[in-house]
Motif scaffolding. Structure first.
Motif, PDB file in Angstrom:
ATOM      1  N   GLN A 227      95.741 -58.220  76.346  1.00 58.60           N
ATOM      2  CA  GLN A 227      94.665 -59.210  76.120  1.00 58.60           C
ATOM      3  C   GLN A 227      93.350 -59.152  75.422  1.00 58.60           C
ATOM      4  N   GLU A 228      92.432 -58.249  75.866  1.00 51.53           N
ATOM      5  CA  GLU A 228      90.912 -58.812  75.543  1.00 51.53           C
ATOM      6  C   GLU A 228      90.623 -56.986  74.924  1.00 51.53           C
ATOM      7  N   PHE A 229      91.705 -56.677  74.596  1.00 53.01           N
ATOM      8  CA  PHE A 229      91.487 -55.206  73.753  1.00 53.01           C
ATOM      9  C   PHE A 229      92.693 -55.339  72.853  1.00 53.01           C
ATOM     10  N   ASP A 230      92.732 -56.088  72.382  1.00 51.58           N
ATOM     11  CA  ASP A 230      93.556 -56.498  71.826  1.00 51.58           C
ATOM     12  C   ASP A 230      93.089 -56.885  70.489  1.00 51.58           C
ATOM     13  N   GLY A 231      92.707 -56.346  69.225  1.00 52.14           N
ATOM     14  CA  GLY A 231      92.527 -56.630  67.857  1.00 52.14           C
ATOM     15  C   GLY A 231      90.947 -55.921  67.697  1.00 52.14           C
ATOM     16  N   LEU A 232      90.763 -55.372  68.910  1.00 53.70           N
ATOM     17  CA  LEU A 232      89.178 -54.683  68.820  1.00 53.70           C
ATOM     18  C   LEU A 232      89.650 -53.162  66.819  1.00 53.70           C
ATOM     19  N   GLN A 485      77.867 -57.951  81.515  1.00 56.22           N
ATOM     20  CA  GLN A 485      79.249 -57.680  81.058  1.00 56.22           C
ATOM     21  C   GLN A 485      80.593 -58.699  81.431  1.00 56.22           C
ATOM     22  N   ARG A 486      81.211 -58.832  80.133  1.00 55.76           N
ATOM     23  CA  ARG A 486      82.487 -59.950  80.227  1.00 55.76           C
ATOM     24  C   ARG A 486      83.233 -58.770  79.887  1.00 55.76           C
ATOM     25  N   THR A 487      84.072 -58.217  79.939  1.00 55.50           N
ATOM     26  CA  THR A 487      84.919 -56.897  79.706  1.00 55.50           C
ATOM     27  C   THR A 487      86.371 -58.138  79.980  1.00 55.50           C
ATOM     28  N   GLU A 488      86.601 -58.787  80.060  1.00 60.81           N
ATOM     29  CA  GLU A 488      87.603 -59.941  80.316  1.00 60.81           C
ATOM     30  C   GLU A 488      87.797 -60.621  79.055  1.00 60.81           C
ATOM     31  N   ALA A 489      86.523 -60.562  78.400  1.00 63.03           N
ATOM     32  CA  ALA A 489      86.551 -61.410  77.027  1.00 63.03           C
ATOM     33  C   ALA A 489      86.566 -60.833  76.795  1.00 63.03           C
ATOM     34  N   ARG A 490      87.764 -61.146  75.218  1.00 63.39           N
ATOM     35  CA  ARG A 490      87.890 -60.388  73.759  1.00 63.39           C
ATOM     36  C   ARG A 490      86.602 -60.779  73.536  1.00 63.39           C
ATOM     37  N   ALA A 491      86.569 -61.874  72.741  1.00 62.90           N
ATOM     38  CA  ALA A 491      85.369 -61.622  72.042  1.00 62.90           C
ATOM     39  C   ALA A 491      84.085 -60.936  72.164  1.00 62.90           C
ATOM     40  N   HIS A 492      83.352 -60.775  74.000  1.00 63.53           N
ATOM     41  CA  HIS A 492      82.235 -60.196  74.519  1.00 63.53           C
ATOM     42  C   HIS A 492      82.963 -59.128  73.815  1.00 63.53           C
ATOM     43  N   ASN A 493      83.942 -58.002  73.524  1.00 58.89           N
ATOM     44  CA  ASN A 493      84.681 -57.342  73.828  1.00 58.89           C
ATOM     45  C   ASN A 493      84.257 -56.749  72.187  1.00 58.89           C
ATOM     46  N   GLN A 494      84.502 -57.519  71.398  1.00 60.46           N
ATOM     47  CA  GLN A 494      84.015 -57.383  69.912  1.00 60.46           C
ATOM     48  C   GLN A 494      82.758 -57.425  69.721  1.00 60.46           C
ATOM     49  N   ARG A 495      82.086 -58.105  70.270  1.00 65.71           N
ATOM     50  CA  ARG A 495      80.861 -57.834  70.371  1.00 65.71           C
ATOM     51  C   ARG A 495      80.496 -56.893  70.497  1.00 65.71           C
ATOM     52  N   ALA A 496      80.962 -55.914  71.651  1.00 62.20           N
ATOM     53  CA  ALA A 496      80.060 -54.804  72.407  1.00 62.20           C
ATOM     54  C   ALA A 496      80.219 -53.340  71.455  1.00 62.20           C
ATOM     55  N   LEU A 497      81.703 -53.707  70.752  1.00 63.88           N
ATOM     56  CA  LEU A 497      81.425 -52.752  69.384  1.00 63.88           C
ATOM     57  C   LEU A 497      81.577 -53.074  68.590  1.00 63.88           C
ATOM     58  N   ALA A 498      81.002 -54.051  68.402  1.00 62.31           N
ATOM     59  CA  ALA A 498      80.217 -53.979  66.860  1.00 62.31           C
ATOM     60  C   ALA A 498      78.912 -53.398  66.751  1.00 62.31           C
ATOM     61  N   GLU A 499      78.169 -53.735  68.214  1.00 64.89           N
ATOM     62  CA  GLU A 499      76.694 -52.976  68.097  1.00 64.89           C
ATOM     63  C   GLU A 499      76.479 -52.244  68.665  1.00 64.89           C
ATOM     64  N   MET A 500      77.697 -51.274  68.949  1.00 67.02           N
ATOM     65  CA  MET A 500      77.978 -49.663  69.452  1.00 67.02           C
ATOM     66  C   MET A 500      78.074 -49.016  68.091  1.00 67.02           C
TER      67      MET A 500
END
Length: 593
Positions: A227-232, A485-500
């Motif tokens: 779930q936390e990786f889906d949609g990235l 860092q909250r890898t289990e949270a999808r929104a956190h991962n989306q923001r991390a990817l956006a910042e990369m």
């Protein structure tokens, strides 16, 4: 103070690291509060509120309406929140009125660049994944061009993925064999299933490595996306999906694939259930799948050619990793010729793999585009600063900030501010005091990415209160500061990817040692970063403060202790001329030009 403001427009987001000059603007004891109130007075709250509102209106009317407004939505969503605009924004408004900071036209599309030299397939609908063909135009042209052979192999892989991918008859047949619990003696399609582990940066490094393994071994890459990786990311392969279907026979990836798993190749070898000699291995007598455990500490045998011949007999393979293990393939004679043809410029291996494979989903790309157009598009030069302090090396803020200052001074990375004399007055012998107004139109934007806001605030304060020596405008931005860092949270991962991706749009990039976040950003950009080295201990200083990497490639931080065929004690960084130890991790391995 007014003179200082006049030389630093857009002061609400001014940031730059000016080396020793930057440090001279705060007191030697490291007290930001004490420095902040020397010659600086906060505007009245009513003025701040009025100006902040005015700035928002300027952004809305001049920067794209709904897209800009959504940049300011709450952190519970996947959007970023920029820090409140301060009173110095009136200088920004004056510069806008004078036409000094006019927003450039959107990136121009050139047909010859749209597919990145043929790296990308033209078979996709642009609206289904807006980042695929748009993101290259937000960066400077890459210094690396994909080889014609790499382009050819990618098209061949795509054809194989369409033929063998999910929901097709060949895939259904392969899944039936998987359900049976036994390996099929003959199978037209073989698969490698990637399952994620650790943070977004680690996942992208290991997924890119797994895709390269699929290319080298003619397997089809499939992805287990929790779930936390889906949609990235968008689907990377035309005409088929890379995501395993919901009715896939293996369901408990977290529980099934651990260091104790009986399906682990290492454990199979130790138990004697699989021979290390492929001539003694019959495909139809093997289990239905094999697990390749490549988390941090590798199974040395995984990169032996004899073991690769055994692994090739498994039709289904599951890989779990959190590192850039692709570097190991370049040490294996069996893959040497193929890799030489795929990547004549070896330091561009991950650069090409990442730009082919990773395209932010429309949701993530919306965050990237809106933020870029609101805060970075006007800049003549963009400098990215990525700061990561790890729990195992808790460097105090003042030490880390001081290292950033020394790095900037050492390498000339950020504009210097005018030094002040002992009375706190500007040294009017500075070039900035006599430079004509027309020469002070360059705008440098500094993008800070960090879990904390301290670095942004400190550097911003320096540029808010001090003009630059050259008279150029400097502004700083930090998209988010989530604290942990909250890898289990999808929104956190989306923001991390956006910042990369935002960091990868910068012309120069400064990263923290052993940070996979930084590896991804400079790998996508195709630039050699300046690396903030780890100090010997949290209380001591790193010397030098930073070094510029001699390669674009990420570091494999935990290679095998020994390579097959090499004598015990052989230095893994000396086996081939194009692989050496990393600047930020001496035991690590990195591909060089």
């Amino acid at each position: 103070m007014e003179a200082a403001r006049a030389r630093t427009p857009r002061g609400a987001h001014k940031v730059a690291s000016g080396g020793g000059d930057l440090g001279a603007a705060w007191n030697g004891g490291g007290s930001y509060k004490a420095w902040r109130w020397q010659g600086w007075r906060a505007p009245a709250p009513a003025v701040v509120g009025c100006l902040a509102t005015l700035t928002l209106l300027v952004l809305v009317l001049g920067g794209g309406g709904r897209g800009i407004l959504s940049t300011f939505s709450p952190l519970e969503t996947t959007e970023f929140v920029q820090k409140p605009v301060s009173a110095a924004s009136r200088v920004h408004a004056d510069a806008e009125a004078a036409g000094l900071n006019a927003k450039p036209a959107p990136p121009t599309r050139h047909d010859q660049d749209r597919l990145i030299g043929g790296l990308l397939s033209p078979a996709f609908d642009e609206q289904s994944c807006r980042s695929r063909y748009a993101s290259p135009h937000y960066r400077r042209p890459s210094p690396f061009r994909p080889s014609t052979y790499l382009v050819e192999r990618l098209r061949r892989y795509e054809a194989r993925h369409r033929r063998c991918g999910p929901n097709g008859p060949l895939f259904k047949e392969a899944v039936q064999h998987l359900r049976s619990g036994r390996n099929a003696a003959r199978s037209e399609c073989q698969y490698v299933v990637w399952t994620p582990f650790n943070g977004v940066g680690n996942r992208m490094l290991s997924l890119g490595s797994t895709f390269l393994y699929a290319l080298l071994t003619n397997r089809v890459l499939l992805v287990h996306a929790p779930q936390e990786f889906d949609g990235l990311f968008c689907e990377p392969f035309p005409g088929s999906s890379w995501t395993i279907p919901v009715d896939f026979p293996i369901t408990d990836f977290a529980g099934s694939f651990t260091m104790w798993s009986p399906t682990s190749y290492k454990n199979m070898r130790q138990a004697g259930s699989v021979s290390g000699d492929h001539r003694n291995v019959s495909a139809d007598r093997l289990p239905a799948y094999v697990f390749l455990d490549l988390i941090q500490s590798f199974t040395d045998a995984a990169f032996c050619e004899a073991d690769q011949l055994v692994l090739a007999k498994f039709n289904w393979m599951v890989i779990k990793s959190d590192v850039y293990f692709a570097a190991m393939f370049f040490l294996m004679p069996a893959y040497e010729r193929e890799l030489r043809r795929l990547f004549p410029e070896k330091e561009a291996a991950f650069h090409h793999l990442a730009r082919y494979l990773f395209h932010p989903s429309n949701d993530v790309w919306g965050i990237v585009r809106r933020y870029y157009e609101a805060y970075l598009a006007r800049a003549d030069e963009r400098v990215g600063l990525q700061v990561r302090v790890f729990p195992e090396m808790p460097v105090p803020f003042d030490n880390m900030y001081g290292q950033i200052v020394r790095c900037s001074e050492q390498e000339g990375l950020l504009p210097k501010v005018v030094r002040k004399d002992s009375d706190g007055e500007a040294n009017h012998s500075s070039p900035a005091a006599v430079a004509p107004e027309s020469s002070r139109t360059k705008l440098t934007s500094v993008l800070v990415t960090s879990l904390f806001s301290d670095y942004y605030e400190r550097i911003q304060g320096v540029y808010y209160a001090n003009p630059t020596e050259t008279g150029e405008y400097v502004e700083v931005h930090q998209p988010s500061h989530e604290g942990e860092q909250r890898t289990e949270a999808r929104a956190h991962n989306q923001r991390a990817l956006a910042e990369m991706y935002l960091l990868s749009f910068c012309d120069r990039i400064v990263t923290s040692a052993v940070s996979t976040f930084g590896y991804i950003a400079h790998g996508l950009a195709g630039v050699r970063p300046w690396v903030l080295l780890r100090p010997p201990s949290p209380e001591t200083h790193a010397d030098p403060a930073c070094v510029q990497s001699k390669t674009v490639e990420p570091c494999l931080q935990a290679p095998p202790r020994q390579i097959c065929g090499a004598a015990e004690g052989t230095d893994i960084g000396a086996l081939v001329p194009y692989a050496r130890h990393c600047e930020d991790e001496h035991k690590g391995l990195k591909l060089f030009p």
